[in-house]
Each structure stands twice: as structure tokens, then as C-alpha cells.
Scaffold this active site. Structure first.
Site, mmCIF file in Angstrom:
data_model
loop_
_atom_site.group_PDB
_atom_site.id
_atom_site.type_symbol
_atom_site.label_atom_id
_atom_site.label_comp_id
_atom_site.label_asym_id
_atom_site.label_seq_id
_atom_site.Cartn_x
_atom_site.Cartn_y
_atom_site.Cartn_z
ATOM 1 N N ARG A 40 0.824 -1.207 0.000
ATOM 2 C CA ARG A 40 0.000 0.000 0.000
ATOM 3 C C ARG A 40 0.858 1.257 0.000
ATOM 4 N NH1 ARG A 40 -3.418 3.115 4.084
ATOM 5 N NH2 ARG A 40 -5.371 3.662 2.981
ATOM 6 N N VAL A 72 -6.947 7.134 -1.392
ATOM 7 C CA VAL A 72 -6.738 5.700 -1.256
ATOM 8 C C VAL A 72 -7.582 5.293 -0.051
ATOM 9 C CG1 VAL A 72 -5.076 3.872 -0.787
ATOM 10 C CG2 VAL A 72 -4.439 5.779 -2.271
ATOM 11 N N SER A 73 -8.633 4.523 -0.302
ATOM 12 C CA SER A 73 -9.623 4.236 0.734
ATOM 13 C C SER A 73 -9.029 3.452 1.887
ATOM 14 C CB SER A 73 -10.798 3.448 0.135
ATOM 15 O OG SER A 73 -11.492 4.213 -0.817
ATOM 16 N N ALA A 74 -9.716 3.505 3.023
ATOM 17 C CA ALA A 74 -9.290 2.760 4.200
ATOM 18 C C ALA A 74 -9.259 1.266 3.883
ATOM 19 C CB ALA A 74 -10.231 3.025 5.364
ATOM 20 N N PRO A 75 -8.244 0.540 4.351
ATOM 21 C CA PRO A 75 -8.148 -0.889 4.042
ATOM 22 C C PRO A 75 -9.386 -1.701 4.404
ATOM 23 C CG PRO A 75 -6.053 -0.112 4.879
ATOM 24 C CD PRO A 75 -7.016 1.041 5.014
#
Length: 402
Positions: A40, A72-75
Site C-alpha cells: 500500500r 486511497v480508501s481505508a483498508p
């Protein structure tokens, strides 16, 4: 990146996967393997390693007023969507809204026999995604600059379509470009509430469920519509609604300064039951006039409001306003009671609101929840006993309950 940093990044990825598995966000071996394989940190250059692997969103572009334009979205949310999507080796996948990281995970999931196309309306976002994907060894992801509501016709049909920006309707192109047994995962804003839905085909229709709460960067472009409108009847107070008759600003202000009453329903819930999102959807379905009321702590004290975190479902009529509230039921904080707070002279508004809360408790509590059905253009008008046609451009959408 030096060897020590590589080792640290690998350890952070492993810890992230373990945490997402523990929370139930990662439930399959393929998704776990993808998260372990894709760095990431390569998609958030300049961010410290520890921050790159936190379970939180990283905004990568903002508007001049500070509003986020790309992220970049939260995992946890990325994992939830990938588990919903169920991309298989050999699948052709279309991603609407590019950031790079999710496309790299998809590339790992579909393998050498599959393909990933990632589309975004912003050429700067596409350029950034391309550089990050190349650094991650995923240079064969196809990147397309264009309006996401139009999809990518020359790549269709796709086995899977994943929308990673906040939409307010299901674009016809997404369904037209899906294979017959395809699957669409999309975050939709419905009556002002963000929910993650998974659609599969059922005959000529598409049926969506899932209903996870979520928030995304909004979709941009000529095909994007944001129907949410905001009224500010008092300082620190906002009423937001999505479709239906608007409130009268002066009438709302008068309501807030008028008679105040509370109606408690006897419907109690435990804090771990997670009923709020379901109750919110129920009220959004059965209340003809619906919005969400937000108030700062200062406004709550000044006006006598007791709105809930994230905003309370609300309805209004003339010079009256009613909204959802909760209070402790007994000692120890183990139970809470749903009720209604009303302002203004029309007591029937609060009474109908409370009646619908009791109806949910009696008829829907513990049930399978709602279904969002998308019909082909020109389909007959279908209105079940408990349902709501959503006012949107594009294919007709009907929110129903069993």
C-alpha cells in the site's frame, strides 16, 4: 526503499491482514493473499510507512476549498468491497474511480488470465495511478480517462464492475457492460445516506443488498448528480434531504422556537445490536418526507435538540419538525430506547414517526432487511406495500422490505 524498509513494510502488511481478518473484513484466502502481496505504501508516496498501513483513508488530491477529490480508501473498506466483488482468476474487471491500490489488488486476484481496467475522469489522478502501478509491477492495468458513468464500452463485457466513488444512481452503462452472471459493487447515496451495495441479476432486473455504511469521494463529471440539499434553520443546525418536498426555512426556524415534546416508543435495543443503520433505512423508506438533522453541541444546548451522532432521521410538516432520538433504558448503559423529539404545533408528525418505529420493531426487527431493485428502462410501475421508488435519473430503483 532499502532492505530494512522492505522488511518493515512486509511486517506491517502482515499485521494489517491479521487485523482485517480478526475484524471480519477479510474472509477469504485470495483477498488475504492480495493484501499481503501488494504494498500500500507504493500508492501513498511520501506518507510514513506506519501511516501507509493504518486502517484509515489517505486523501491524495483536494479541491481549492479543501474538499477531497481523490483518495486511497481505508483498508477495511477496500477489503469489504473486494470480498463483495468476488473477483475470480480470469475475470475481466472494470474499476470506476482510480487510485491505483485497489486496481493492483484486483490485478492480483484475477491473475495472468484476467484483466483490470481502471477509469477516472481526472487525468491527473490517472497519471498518478499509472506511476504507482508501474512501481508496484502492475503496469498492465489499463488506465482510461473518461466519465465513469459511461463506463468503457470497448472493454465490455466485464465480469465484475467495482465503483470506488460515491454515486447517487446506478448508471445504465454499468449494467449494460456487465456479463449476464456479473456482479456490481457500488457505494450509493440513497435519501442522503451512504450505503455499499452489491448487485446481481435476477431475471431482467438487478437486485442489490449488503447495506454497509460507507463514505467515498463523490463522483464528478456531467453524468454525476448530487441531489442532496441543505437548509440551515438555526445557527449550528443543518437539515439535509434528498428528494421530495423541501421544507420552508422560516417555518423550520419557527418550529425550533416553538413547542417541544418527546414521544418514547418502548422499543429498546442493545448497543452491540447495530440497529441504527437498519432503522435509518426503514424510516427513509416509510416516511414520505425524510431528511437528516445535524446539530453542533452548542446548538443542541441552545435550541434543546438531542440529535444523534451522524445526524438523526427527520421529517417535517408545515411549522413542525420531528426527528429520531435515543435515551438510556435502565441503568448500566446496556439498553437504549428509541423515541421522537418534535418541535412545533403539529403533534401528528411525532405520532406517525413513533408509529413507524414500533412497526419496524414488530415487523422487521431481526429480518433480512431491505432490497434495492433496479428495473430496466421502461419497466412497468411496481409499488409494493412497503417500498419506495427513489427519484433518480437512469433506471427505476425501488427500495423494498419483505
Amino acid at each position: 526503499m532499502d532492505l530494512d524498509a522492505d522488511v518493515t513494510a512486509a511486517a506491517l502488511r502482515a499485521a494489517l491482514v491479521k487485523g482485517l481478518q480478526h475484524s471480519g473484513r477479510i474472509t477469504s484466502a485470495p483477498v488475504a493473499a492480495a493484501f499481503e502481496a501488494v504494498g500500500r505504501h507504493l500508492f501513498v508516496p511520501g506518507v510514513p510507512l506506519e501511516d501507509a498501513y493504518r486502517d484509515d483513508v489517505v486523501f491524495t488530491k483536494r479541491d481549492v476549498d479543501g474538499s477531497p477529490l481523490s483518495s486511497v480508501s481505508a483498508p477495511w473498506l477496500v477489503a469489504t468491497m473486494l470480498e463483495r466483488l468476488e473477483a475470480r482468476p480470469g475475470d475481466r474487471v472494470l474499476e470506476i474511480g482510480s487510485g491505483g491500490y485497489n486496481a493492483a489488488l484486483l490485478r492480483h486476484l484475477v491473475g495472468a488470465g484476467g484483466s483490470v481496467t481502471s477509469q477516472d475522469i481526472d487525468p491527473e489522478v490517472i497519471g498518478r495511478a499509472g506511476r504507482c502501478l508501474a512501481a508496484a509491477g502492475c503496469g498492465d492495468v489499463r488506465l482510461v480517462t473518461g466519465d465513469g458513468t459511461l463506463g468503457v464500452p470497448d472493454g465490455a463485457p466485464f465480469d465484475r464492475v467495482e465503483v470506488t466513488v460515491q454515486a447517487t444512481s446506478v448508471a445504465p452503462a454499468w449494467l449494460e457492460q456487465l456479463a449476464g452472471d456479473g456482479r456490481l459493487v457500488v457505494p450509493l447515496r440513497l435519501r442522503g445516506m451512504g450505503r455499499l451495495l452489491t448487485f446481481t441479476r435476477e431475471g431482467d432486473d438487478w437486485v442489490g443488498g449488503g447495506w454497509d455504511q460507507c463514505g467515498f469521494v463523490r463522483m464528478r463529471g456531467p453524468g454525476a448528480v448530487d441531489p442532496v440539499v441543505t437548509a440551515r434553520p438555526a445557527e449550528g443546525v443543518r437539515l439535509r434531504w434528498d428528494g421530495g418536498p423541501p421544507p420552508h426555512g422560516e417555518a423550520l426556524a419557527a418550529a425550533l422556537s416553538g413547542v417541544r415534546r418527546e414521544v418514547w416508543t418502548g422499543v429498546t435495543v442493545g448497543p452491540s445490536e447495530g440497529t441504527r443503520p437498519v432503522v435509518d433505512l426503514w424510516l427513509a423508506t416509510v416516511l414520505e418526507v425524510f431528511g437528516r438533522l445535524h446539530a453542533t453541541a452548542d446548538a443542541q444546548a441552545r435550541v434543546g435538540l438531542r440529535t444523534l451522532p451522524g445526524g438523526s432521521p427527520a421529517t417535517w410538516s408545515g411549522d413542525s419538525l420531528a426527528y429520531l432520538a435515543m435515551r438510556p433504558a435502565g441503568s448500566g448503559g446496556s439498553r437504549f430506547e428509541y423515541g421522537v423529539v418534535a418541535h412545533g404545533g403539529d403533534g401528528t408528525v411525532a405520532g406517525e414517526f413513533a408509529r413507524q418505529l414500533r412497526s419496524w420493531d414488530r415487523d422487521q426487527r431481526g429480518g433480512p432487511g431491505p432490497v434495492l431493485r433496479v428495473y430496466p428502462q421502461g419497466a412497468p410501475d411496481v409499488r409494493p406495500a412497503v417500498g419506495r421508488v427513489l427519484e433518480r435519473p437512469g433506471p427505476p430503483m425501488l427500495l423494498t422490505w419483505p
